[in-house]
Design a protein around this motif. Structure first.
Motif, PDB file in Angstrom:
ATOM      1  N   PHE A 187       1.159  -0.886  -0.183  1.00 60.65           N
ATOM      2  CA  PHE A 187      -0.089  -0.215   0.301  1.00 60.65           C
ATOM      3  C   PHE A 187       0.659   0.721   0.115  1.00 60.65           C
ATOM      4  N   ASP A 188       0.158   1.744  -0.210  1.00 63.75           N
ATOM      5  CA  ASP A 188       1.214   3.400  -0.470  1.00 63.75           C
ATOM      6  C   ASP A 188       0.098   4.533   0.622  1.00 63.75           C
ATOM      7  N   THR A 189       1.176   5.252   1.306  1.00 62.28           N
ATOM      8  CA  THR A 189       0.178   6.922   1.238  1.00 62.28           C
ATOM      9  C   THR A 189       0.605   7.992   0.149  1.00 62.28           C
ATOM     10  N   VAL A 190      -0.754   7.342  -0.720  1.00 66.14           N
ATOM     11  CA  VAL A 190      -0.289   8.485  -1.856  1.00 66.14           C
ATOM     12  C   VAL A 190      -0.674  10.392  -1.783  1.00 66.14           C
ATOM     13  N   ILE A 191      -1.053  10.827  -2.857  1.00 64.69           N
ATOM     14  CA  ILE A 191      -1.378  11.989  -2.710  1.00 64.69           C
ATOM     15  C   ILE A 191      -2.016  12.947  -3.096  1.00 64.69           C
ATOM     16  N   VAL A 192      -3.398  13.528  -2.324  1.00 62.38           N
ATOM     17  CA  VAL A 192      -4.486  13.667  -3.111  1.00 62.38           C
ATOM     18  C   VAL A 192      -4.246  15.020  -3.777  1.00 62.38           C
ATOM     19  N   PRO A 193      -4.399  14.467  -5.326  1.00 57.74           N
ATOM     20  CA  PRO A 193      -4.758  16.071  -6.616  1.00 57.74           C
ATOM     21  C   PRO A 193      -4.894  17.213  -6.150  1.00 57.74           C
ATOM     22  N   PRO A 194      -4.675  18.386  -6.406  1.00 61.73           N
ATOM     23  CA  PRO A 194      -5.229  19.721  -6.206  1.00 61.73           C
ATOM     24  C   PRO A 194      -6.832  19.444  -6.585  1.00 61.73           C
ATOM     25  N   ASN A 195      -7.453  20.170  -5.985  1.00 57.44           N
ATOM     26  CA  ASN A 195      -9.239  20.604  -6.167  1.00 57.44           C
ATOM     27  C   ASN A 195     -10.072  19.082  -6.113  1.00 57.44           C
ATOM     28  N   GLN A 196      -8.801  18.762  -4.953  1.00 54.24           N
ATOM     29  CA  GLN A 196     -10.295  17.072  -5.016  1.00 54.24           C
ATOM     30  C   GLN A 196      -9.774  16.921  -3.225  1.00 54.24           C
ATOM     31  N   VAL A 197     -10.859  16.271  -2.706  1.00 54.71           N
ATOM     32  CA  VAL A 197     -10.729  15.983  -1.399  1.00 54.71           C
ATOM     33  C   VAL A 197     -10.051  14.662  -0.963  1.00 54.71           C
ATOM     34  N   GLY A 198      -9.924  13.439  -2.138  1.00 56.69           N
ATOM     35  CA  GLY A 198      -9.756  12.137  -1.737  1.00 56.69           C
ATOM     36  C   GLY A 198      -9.084  11.701  -2.617  1.00 56.69           C
ATOM     37  N   ILE A 199      -7.837  10.490  -2.914  1.00 56.20           N
ATOM     38  CA  ILE A 199      -7.661  10.220  -3.768  1.00 56.20           C
ATOM     39  C   ILE A 199      -7.433   8.425  -3.233  1.00 56.20           C
ATOM     40  N   LEU A 200      -8.254   7.014  -3.791  1.00 56.47           N
ATOM     41  CA  LEU A 200      -7.806   5.992  -2.852  1.00 56.47           C
ATOM     42  C   LEU A 200      -6.886   4.954  -3.772  1.00 56.47           C
ATOM     43  N   GLY A 201      -5.749   4.871  -2.926  1.00 56.53           N
ATOM     44  CA  GLY A 201      -4.640   3.425  -3.071  1.00 56.53           C
ATOM     45  C   GLY A 201      -4.410   2.109  -3.455  1.00 56.53           C
ATOM     46  N   ILE A 202      -5.207   1.369  -4.273  1.00 60.15           N
ATOM     47  CA  ILE A 202      -4.770   0.309  -4.436  1.00 60.15           C
ATOM     48  C   ILE A 202      -4.121  -0.966  -4.458  1.00 60.15           C
ATOM     49  N   GLY A 203      -3.397  -2.110  -3.103  1.00 52.98           N
ATOM     50  CA  GLY A 203      -2.591  -2.031  -3.148  1.00 52.98           C
ATOM     51  C   GLY A 203      -1.981  -3.266  -4.070  1.00 52.98           C
ATOM     52  N   ALA A 204      -1.353  -4.105  -3.374  1.00 51.65           N
ATOM     53  CA  ALA A 204      -0.953  -5.986  -4.156  1.00 51.65           C
ATOM     54  C   ALA A 204      -1.898  -7.101  -3.964  1.00 51.65           C
ATOM     55  N   THR A 205      -2.094  -7.761  -4.666  1.00 51.03           N
ATOM     56  CA  THR A 205      -3.284  -8.693  -4.181  1.00 51.03           C
ATOM     57  C   THR A 205      -2.457 -10.226  -4.333  1.00 51.03           C
ATOM     58  N   VAL A 206      -2.306 -10.338  -2.658  1.00 56.62           N
ATOM     59  CA  VAL A 206      -1.140 -11.052  -1.929  1.00 56.62           C
ATOM     60  C   VAL A 206      -2.428 -12.602  -1.835  1.00 56.62           C
ATOM     61  N   LYS A 207      -1.525 -14.236  -2.220  1.00 54.75           N
ATOM     62  CA  LYS A 207      -2.749 -14.812  -1.278  1.00 54.75           C
ATOM     63  C   LYS A 207      -1.220 -14.717   0.056  1.00 54.75           C
ATOM     64  N   ARG A 208      -2.904 -15.195   1.172  1.00 56.32           N
ATOM     65  CA  ARG A 208      -1.882 -15.718   2.820  1.00 56.32           C
ATOM     66  C   ARG A 208      -2.786 -16.023   3.559  1.00 56.32           C
ATOM     67  N   PRO A 209      -3.121 -16.180   4.915  1.00 55.01           N
ATOM     68  CA  PRO A 209      -3.608 -17.127   5.839  1.00 55.01           C
ATOM     69  C   PRO A 209      -4.276 -16.849   6.171  1.00 55.01           C
ATOM     70  N   VAL A 210      -6.158 -16.524   6.277  1.00 51.77           N
ATOM     71  CA  VAL A 210      -6.896 -15.875   6.713  1.00 51.77           C
ATOM     72  C   VAL A 210      -7.592 -16.155   7.715  1.00 51.77           C
ATOM     73  N   VAL A 211      -7.545 -15.623   8.970  1.00 55.20           N
ATOM     74  CA  VAL A 211      -8.475 -16.599   9.825  1.00 55.20           C
ATOM     75  C   VAL A 211     -10.061 -15.796   9.356  1.00 55.20           C
ATOM     76  N   ILE A 212     -11.243 -17.436   9.093  1.00 50.81           N
ATOM     77  CA  ILE A 212     -12.767 -16.698   8.057  1.00 50.81           C
ATOM     78  C   ILE A 212     -13.202 -17.186   8.931  1.00 50.81           C
ATOM     79  N   ASN A 213     -14.739 -16.898   9.095  1.00 50.32           N
ATOM     80  CA  ASN A 213     -16.031 -17.405   9.879  1.00 50.32           C
ATOM     81  C   ASN A 213     -16.433 -17.961   8.937  1.00 50.32           C
ATOM     82  N   HIS A 214     -16.144 -19.591   9.377  1.00 53.20           N
ATOM     83  CA  HIS A 214     -17.633 -20.341   8.300  1.00 53.20           C
ATOM     84  C   HIS A 214     -18.704 -21.144   8.674  1.00 53.20           C
ATOM     85  N   PRO A 215     -19.732 -20.945   7.951  1.00 51.96           N
ATOM     86  CA  PRO A 215     -21.034 -20.790   8.545  1.00 51.96           C
ATOM     87  C   PRO A 215     -20.762 -22.510   9.163  1.00 51.96           C
TER      88      PRO A 215
END
Length: 608
Positions: free
Chosen positions: A530-558
């Motif tokens: 992820f990155d701390t992207v800089i908001v362009p002039p005349n705007q108030v927000g910018i969304l940065g998308i990080g890399a997609t990686v596979k890793r073990p995660v705790v999920i709640n299975h039904p």
């Protein structure tokens, strides 16, 4: 008729532009709508096409100069197509040839009577042959000199008007100099690898057939000496002891006319005249051509200009393996670029097999920029000014959330082939992120707003114009998807591909770059988490998308309850202007985007 080339209006807010590169040189022919020069503005870099076909007669604005919209950049002569400078030369040629014609007429009968006249004919070129001079033309306002890289003709060769005569290299461009008139190349004044100033005399062209006539003059003298014709094939060893210097001359074709001259010299009683004759002819001197390949020996014997050598070094291309497509097999810039591209493709092909065999560390090569000081491009300056303006004018902060996009990735893999066949573009994960971000903006307009500092007001936009950051060769550019809130996944995918293609082919327009209300930057495409992207002039927000990686995660299975599974995970970072957007606002917006992505209810939009 002269046609003026002016700087067109490149957008409502664009008032000036900087000429970054001329694609044509003065004297070159251009076709209508053919790219003529490149211009950089504070919005975009673009090419300016030729408004008419003709000859580029004059360049008014040099490279790196800035002018206002409407200023004259160049003049194109759309007349017959012949360069304006050679035209008077061609008109003066007959007069020059008429004046010089008596000399050959007087010299032709001379060899028949006195044999001593034969050496006098080649003496003329040494002292300065009479005829039409070939001068180094102006190749741009900032170009004051050029280096002769290769002569395409030799002394004694016949040339036609506008036929390429030699190649010249400057610090701006490599180009060919055409013959101003038809005739015979009598003398070469500037040899290969020599540098001359603009306007300097490079060669002399005489009346068509003049050189062959002069060369044939010794031929009548040969029959006068009955035994001479037979030994002509073997006089090479005889003059060799008299003058060792001409020994290499037999290897060159130009030595043929030199042999009769030396054969005639022994016939003359005065021996001192013999050494003078071999020194005089320009033909033995011009075989500097064999010397040129020596400087470009790495190109398998073909001469290589300094610009081509530099380009090959930057791209790691071995010139010995490049097949030249230029005149006489010369290696051109296009050949080096093609070889570099082929090398990249060849390296990419075996990469999977090598990776499958055993993972290896990537080869890291030193960049040619190491140790250099280069001029900052206008695009780089504009990017820097905008970033500093944004940082100094806003109170910026960044919030980050983690998103499970496993459903998105599975959905994409299932639909991508049919989607590409139906829509004509690839289905990447990016349109899903844009779609979710746009839907969340409609629910949280505080992130899709603008602060009007001068008025002390806030404008909440009723449209979602999304800027998409594209990593281009010249720098980061942000074309805008207008009305993204009204598009589905397929529409976003098509528009994204269209704008990215325009950026990479330098076809983007200022209108394509303006009007963004919110920006999305896929920093993960290069591997960043992820990155701390800089908001362009005349705007108030910018969304940065990080890399997609596979890793073990705790999920709640039904059924299984909490369990560990391998999931596709990514980070979303929202940078925002804290003067308007609070931390809670940012968190609410990110949470909405996260829920939309993890729900992944996009089946209908992609045809599933």
């Amino acid at each position: 008729m002269a046609v003026s080339v002016t700087l067109p209006a490149l957008g409502e807010s664009v008032s000036e532009g900087t000429v970054t590169r001329w694609l044509k040189a003065e004297g070159e022919r251009v076709e209508v709508d053919e790219p003529l020069l490149e211009v950089s503005t504070d919005k975009v870099d673009t090419e300016i096409p030729a408004p008419a076909s003709g000859i580029l007669a004059s360049i008014k604005v040099a490279e790196d100069e800035t002018v206002e919209v409407g200023a004259e950049l160049a003049i194109i002569d759309d007349g017959s197509g012949a360069p304006s400078e050679p035209a008077p030369a061609a008109a003066e040629a007959p007069a020059a040839q008429v004046e010089s014609s008596p000399a050959p007429v007087a010299e032709v009968p001379a060899p028949a009577a006195p044999a001593e006249e034969a050496p006098a004919a080649p003496a003329a070129p040494a002292g300065g042959a009479e005829g039409t001079p070939v001068v180094l033309p102006a190749l741009g306002e900032s170009v004051t000199e050029g280096t002769v890289t290769r002569w395409l003709k030799e002394v004694g060769d016949s040339v036609d008007v506008d036929e390429p005569l030699l190649e010249v290299s400057t610090d701006k461009v490599d180009t060919e100099i055409p013959a101003p008139v038809a005739g015979t190349l009598l003398e070469i004044v500037v040899g290969e690898d020599e540098t001359a100033e603009v306007g300097a005399k490079l060669a002399v062209i005489g009346v068509a057939g003049a050189a062959p006539a002069a060369a044939a003059a010794p031929a009548p003298a040969a029959p006068a000496e009955a035994p001479a014709p037979a030994p002509v094939a073997q006089p090479e060893p005889t003059p060799a002891p008299a003058a060792p210097a001409p020994a290499p001359a037999p290897a060159a074709p130009a030595a043929a006319p030199a042999a009769p001259v030396q054969a005639a010299a022994p016939a003359a009683a005065p021996a001192p005249a013999a050494p003078a004759a071999p020194v005089t002819p320009a033909a033995p001197v011009t075989p500097a051509a064999p010397a040129a390949p020596v400087s470009g020996a790495e190109a398998d014997g073909a001469y290589v200009t300094p610009l081509v050598r530099k380009l090959a070094a930057e791209n790691g291309v071995n010139l010995a393996t490049v097949q030249g497509t230029g005149v006489g097999g010369r290696i051109r810039k296009q050949d080096v670029v093609a070889a570099a591209e082929a090398a990249k493709q060849a390296a990419a092909a075996p990469a999977p097999a090598a990776a499958a065999a055993a993972p290896k560390a990537p080869a890291v090569e030193a960049s040619p920029l190491r140790g250099q000081t280069v001029k900052m491009t206008r695009m780089r300056k504009v990017i820097g000014e905008n970033m500093m303006k944004a940082l100094h004018g806003q109170a910026q902060l960044t919030s980050v959330v983690e998103v499970d996009i496993t459903k998105i990735m599975r959905m994409r893999n299932k639909a991508k082939d049919a989607f590409a066949a139906r829509e004509g573009v690839k289905l990447s994960p990016m349109p899903f992120f844009v779609k979710a971000a746009v839907q969340a903006l409609k629910a949280h307009p505080v992130v899709n707003a603008r602060i009007n500092d001068d008025e002390g007001t806030i404008t909440y936009h009723d449209v979602e114009n999304i800027g998409i950051a594209v990593d281009a060769e010249k720098g980061l550019m942000t074309p805008v998807i207008k009305g993204a809130g009204d598009l589905n996944i397929a529409g976003i995918a098509r528009k994204t591909a269209e704008l990215a293609g325009k950026v990479r082919t330098n076809k983007i327009s200022p209108d394509d770059m303006s009007g963004a209300t919110f920006t999305i930057s896929n920093t993960g495409s290069r591997g960043a988490l992820f990155d701390t992207v800089i908001v362009p002039p005349n705007q108030v927000g910018i969304l940065g998308i990080g890399a997609t990686v596979k890793r073990p995660v705790v999920i709640n299975h039904p059924e299984l309850g909490e369990t560990i599974a391998i999931r596709d995970m990514t980070y979303l970072a929202l940078s925002y202007d804290h003067r308007l957007v609070d931390g809670a606002d940012a968190a609410r917006y990110l949470t909405t985007v996260k829920q939309l992505l993890e729900a992944a209810e996009f089946e209908a939009e992609i045809g599933l």
